[in-house]
Design an enzyme around this catalytic site. Structure first.
Site, mmCIF file in Angstrom:
data_model
loop_
_atom_site.group_PDB
_atom_site.id
_atom_site.type_symbol
_atom_site.label_atom_id
_atom_site.label_comp_id
_atom_site.label_asym_id
_atom_site.label_seq_id
_atom_site.Cartn_x
_atom_site.Cartn_y
_atom_site.Cartn_z
ATOM 1 N N GLU A 181 0.818 -1.232 0.000
ATOM 2 C CA GLU A 181 0.000 0.000 0.000
ATOM 3 C C GLU A 181 0.843 1.269 0.000
ATOM 4 O O GLU A 181 0.419 2.280 0.562
ATOM 5 C CB GLU A 181 -0.934 0.020 1.213
ATOM 6 C CG GLU A 181 -2.073 -0.939 1.125
ATOM 7 C CD GLU A 181 -3.174 -0.618 2.128
ATOM 8 O OE1 GLU A 181 -2.908 0.100 3.105
ATOM 9 O OE2 GLU A 181 -4.299 -1.076 1.928
ATOM 10 N N GLU A 250 -7.047 -7.514 -0.252
ATOM 11 C CA GLU A 250 -7.600 -7.389 1.110
ATOM 12 C C GLU A 250 -9.055 -6.978 1.054
ATOM 13 O O GLU A 250 -9.361 -5.806 0.819
ATOM 14 C CB GLU A 250 -6.823 -6.334 1.917
ATOM 15 C CG GLU A 250 -5.409 -6.728 2.254
ATOM 16 C CD GLU A 250 -4.696 -5.657 3.092
ATOM 17 O OE1 GLU A 250 -5.376 -4.852 3.750
ATOM 18 O OE2 GLU A 250 -3.451 -5.644 3.046
HETATM 19 C C1 GAL Z 1 -4.452 -2.167 5.057
HETATM 20 C C2 GAL Z 1 -3.107 -2.839 5.267
HETATM 21 C C3 GAL Z 1 -3.255 -4.073 6.149
HETATM 22 C C4 GAL Z 1 -4.086 -3.757 7.350
HETATM 23 C C5 GAL Z 1 -5.426 -3.217 6.904
HETATM 24 C C6 GAL Z 1 -6.355 -2.865 8.039
HETATM 25 O O1 GAL Z 1 -4.282 -0.846 4.726
HETATM 26 O O2 GAL Z 1 -2.535 -3.206 4.052
HETATM 27 O O3 GAL Z 1 -1.997 -4.532 6.504
HETATM 28 O O4 GAL Z 1 -3.415 -2.828 8.103
HETATM 29 O O5 GAL Z 1 -5.237 -2.052 6.197
HETATM 30 O O6 GAL Z 1 -6.604 -3.961 8.803
#
Ligand code: GAL
Length: 823
Positions: A181, A250
């Site tokens: 990110e 994610e």
């Molecule tokens: C994203 C990140 C993850 C985690 C998630 C929130 O931005 O890539 O590692 O932090 O947010 O749980």
């Protein structure tokens, strides 16, 4: 000669075996392609250090049973390289064993090396020693940083290669990730950031892993890096490169929790909706973050202020139990999506917008077609005529028709059971109702009383630089010499400390004067307290405690922690003030607790320090408590209820359970009064619960931490609390409910335990939720309870069709069955 012949033969054979086993992972602009097959892949994140090696097989099996093809994990640099060039891959950090466990279950793996990971993990996974290297600048074109990043990344890749774990070598890893990110925060890094991303890409490519590399949230990802999406919804996402397929690294299944924050909850309906929309709009790979969140043992939680539980409201709960109905509702979705893999990846796509947020997508091949009907309106249900048939589409839902005719799945119609988990008392033989404790004070003689440190400087130093992350705790101590006519002695004096978080305890001349900590959401504060100063020497001792180092944001690594300048003594004289700034005084520093240095948390504590059984103190800060207990019988997950305690750290048989802080009450105003509505876009503030309750009361004690016979629990209590209510409990399913429409087969299960009773069952239009179902007027007159008693009681699970044939005629417009079974 014979020897060389057979060696040669062995080499040839292994070469062929290797060739035969290798899995070819490629992609086109539409799909990931594995050994020539265009795939629809469903993945889930499980982080190996957030569970124990003993839990891995079961978690991965449940992930597979839940319909996953792939397990995704980050690699946690600070855990593996806690001291520069000293590595740890033991126990729960055994990355290779974790990947092999995935392989043994026949699943693929996605390796997100980062090595910056964010992940609500301490310092985002960066080792703090890296911050302390001269000349370093993180996540930009900086030789010191890049050298360390390359060193660790190469080490991981080589380890994995040596075990033949990349798909190109016949292993399970089909994708690898570099950085994480960076695109979200890169603006402030300017040109250096852009060059850095190009460097990351070249460096990753040079490692020759033989599988594609991904970069998440990186709109300018250089070829051949595939940029991927993270978020609650990614249906509208388009990768920057036309030859990159649409991938979602994610999909946040809930959210993480902070001390003082409420309990996150994302509904099964909304999560399924986001997934169905993603595949409707051409996705090829989707990963749940988290599929199993687990526990932040030790000092691994990031922050600041991330809780010890990392349950995340994920499909598998913190302890590994299916979080129902989420787990089951998604499993059904995965089965339907997998059944359509061919049409989704090969079909000609026709999207039709029917207005009012209703759209249809047809995937057609010569052999067969598959369809999605979706209603993105957040309130209005719809009836859609499609191919001459009327389909009822609830608001904020997607219907999936694998043959473009029959609705196999609708994201808002949940058939999976709801499981209500309960905590049960520890029934181990001879276990007394309340535990017997011994205690001893944390030794603050050398610090608070004598002001002796190991390091000295004429300024206030960032806690990260001084403590190097060896401990949460750092003492800052200084002396002030005051003449007897100093207004600080003759008048009213206050001590004023600016603090960047997270917790501060202040002592003056060996006396405790008070503490302060950050409010939820804002870390910086000013501590101010009246003090009594003596003529002559005075000692100011400040104990700062961090609660997880920041893990996210542009240049987050530079955030200063601990006590800040200025530290002041303020004399109040009439209406005026005289301020004495102590910041450039000589400060002595001491890292860590004396009790930890003396290993008080170990079962067989090697030091000669005595514990006392007399007059157990209550509400005494800086206190160590110890007790013994028997492990709860059976296999159910174990928790310890720490209600009554303040804040501190807990260990069982020397294993850290993490930080505890049950006295931190979740923000009373964070919860809405309205019932949680799955419809409309989810955010981490939506549907939260447990406001006004302790943010975290129960702490996971993995079974592998326990042994037969006597076990030891040690607590370091920092604020003051009362351990007399501490209890070990098991987490078990208490009730299982079904609340589903007619026409489908459903299953009821008490997870490996028999169903003991049917509390409620009615067919028609029963109202309420699991635990409070009620009949209405139009219900069937057949006795649904006795029908299900015959079918289910005494069995671990039962399944049946919801139909009038089975449950009798009901005179309601829409017919549903509600069941509440006791386990
Ligand atoms: C994203 C990140 C993850 C985690 C998630 C929130 O931005 O890539 O590692 O932090 O947010 O749980």
């Amino acid at each position: 000669m014979e020897f060389f012949k057979s060696l040669f033969a062995a080499i040839i054979i292994s070469f062929f075996l290797f060739q035969v086993n290798a899995t070819n992972v490629t992609h086109d602009g539409r799909s990931l392609i594995i050994d020539g097959v265009h795939r629809v892949l469903i993945s889930g994140s499980i982080h190996y250090p957030r569970s124990t090696a003993q839990m891995w097989p079961d978690l991965i099996r449940k992930a597979k049973e839940g319909g996953l093809d792939t397990i995704e994990t980050y690699v946690f640099w600070n855990a593996h390289e806690p001291i520069r060039r000293q590595y740890d891959f033991s126990g729960n950090l055994d990355l290779i064993r974790f990947i092999k466990t995935i392989q043994d279950e026949g699943l693929y793996a996605v390796l997100r090396i980062g090595p910056y990971v964010c992940a609500e993990w301490n310092y985002g996974g960066f080792p703090v020693w890296l911050h302390n290297l001269p000349g370093v600048s993180f996540r930009t074109k900086n030789d010191v940083f890049m050298n360390e990043m390359q060193n660790f990344t190469t080490l991981i890749v080589d380890m994995v290669k040596n075990e033949n774990l990349f798909a190109s070598q016949g292993g399970p890893i089909i994708l690898a990730q570099i950085e994480n990110e960076f695109g979200n925060v890169m603006g402030p890094y300017g040109a250096g950031g852009k060059e850095y991303i190009q460097w990351c890409s070249n460096m990753a490519e040079s490692l020759g892993v033989g599988v594609p590399w991904i970069m998440c949230q990186q709109q300018d990802a250089p070829k051949p890096m595939i940029n991927t999406c993270n978020g609650f919804y990614c249906d509208e996402f388009k990768p920057n490169n036309p030859s990159s397929p649409k991938m979602w690294t994610e999909n946040w299944t809930g959210w993480f929790k902070s001390w003082g924050g409420a309990d996150p909850y994302r509904t099964a309906e909304d999560l399924a909706y986001s997934v169905a929309r993603f595949y409707q709009k051409g996705g090829t790979f989707q990963n749940y973050y988290m599929y199993h969140g687990g526990t932040n043992f030790g000092r691994t939680s990031g922050g600041p202020y991330i809780t010890t539980t990392y349950d995340y409201n994920a499909p598998l709960d913190e302890y590994g139990n299916p979080n129902q109905p989420k787990w089951g509702h998604l499993k059904q979705l995965h089965d339907v999506l997998h059944s359509m893999e061919y049409t989704l990846t090969h079909g000609d796509v026709t999207n039709t917008d029917l207005g009012n947020s209703i759209s249809t997508t047809l995937y057609s091949t010569k052999e067969k077609s598959s369809c999605f009907l979706s209603n993105a309106h957040n309130q209005t249900d719809a009836v859609v005529k499609f191919g001459g048939i009327d389909y009822y589409l609830p608001a904020w839902s997607v219907s999936i028709l694998p043959d473009c005719k029959d609705e196999a799945y609708n994201t808002a119609k949940v058939y999976a059971q709801t499981s209500v988990l309960v905590k049960k008392p520890n029934k181990a033989e001879d276990e007394p109702n309340s535990l017997e404790w011994v205690w001893r004070p944390e030794n603050i003689e050398r610090t608070a009383v004598q002001g002796k440190g190991d390091h000295h400087a004429n300024r206030i130093i960032d806690q990260k630089a001084m403590a190097n992350d060896a401990s949460d705790y750092l003492w800052y101590m200084t002396r002030v010499e005051l003449p007897k006519d100093d207004p600080l002695v003759t008048g009213k004096a206050t001590l004023r400390v600016t603090d960047s978080g997270h917790v501060l305890h202040a002592y003056v001349n060996g006396e405790y004067i008070g503490s302060q900590w950050a409010q939820y959401g804002s870390q910086k504060y000013v501590f101010e307290k009246e003090v009594k100063l003596n003529p002559g020497k005075n000692l100011i001792s400040l104990l700062s405690a961090t609660v997880g180092l920041q893990n996210y944001g542009p240049m987050f690594d530079l955030n200063v922690t601990g006590v800040l300048s200025p530290v002041e003594l303020v004399a109040h004289k009439g209406n005026g003030k005289v301020v004495k700034d102590l910041s450039s005084h000589k400060w002595s520093y001491k890292v860590g607790l004396d009790g930890v240095a003396n290993k008080l948390y170990e079962t067989d504590c090697p030091s000669k320090l005595k514990w006392s059984a007399d007059s157990l103190p209550v509400d005494r800060n800086m206190t160590w408590y110890k007790t013994t207990f028997k492990a709860p019988l059976g296999n159910a997950p174990v928790v310890v209820d720490l209600l009554g305690l303040g804040k501190g750290h807990a260990w069982v048989n020397g294993h850290s359970l993490g930080r505890y802080w049950p006295s931190y009450i979740a923000d009373e105003h964070a919860c809405q009064t309205a019932a949680c509505d799955y419809r409309g876009a989810y955010s981490d503030k939506k549907c939260v619960s447990k406001c006004g309750e302790p943010t975290q009361r129960w702490y996971h004690v993995p079974r592998s931490f326990l042994k037969d016979g006597e076990n030891t629990l040690v607590l370091f209590e920092e604020f003051g609390g009362n351990p007399s209510g501490v209890q070990f409990q098991t987490v078990e399913i208490g009730t299982a409910c079904i609340n589903a429409h007619e026409g489908k087969k459903v299953a009821l299960s008490c997870h490996n335990r028999p169903i003991s009773r049917i509390n409620f069952a009615s067919f028609g239009d029963p109202q309420g939720v699991c635990g409070s179902f009620k009949k209405t007027e139009c219900e069937s007159t057949e006795d649904a309870v006795s029908i299900l008693e015959k079918e289910c009681v005494g069995k671990e699970s039962c399944s049946f069709e919801i139909s009038e044939d089975k449950f009798g005629k009901a005179y309601c417009a829409v017919k549903r069955l509600a069941v509440e079974a006791v386990c």
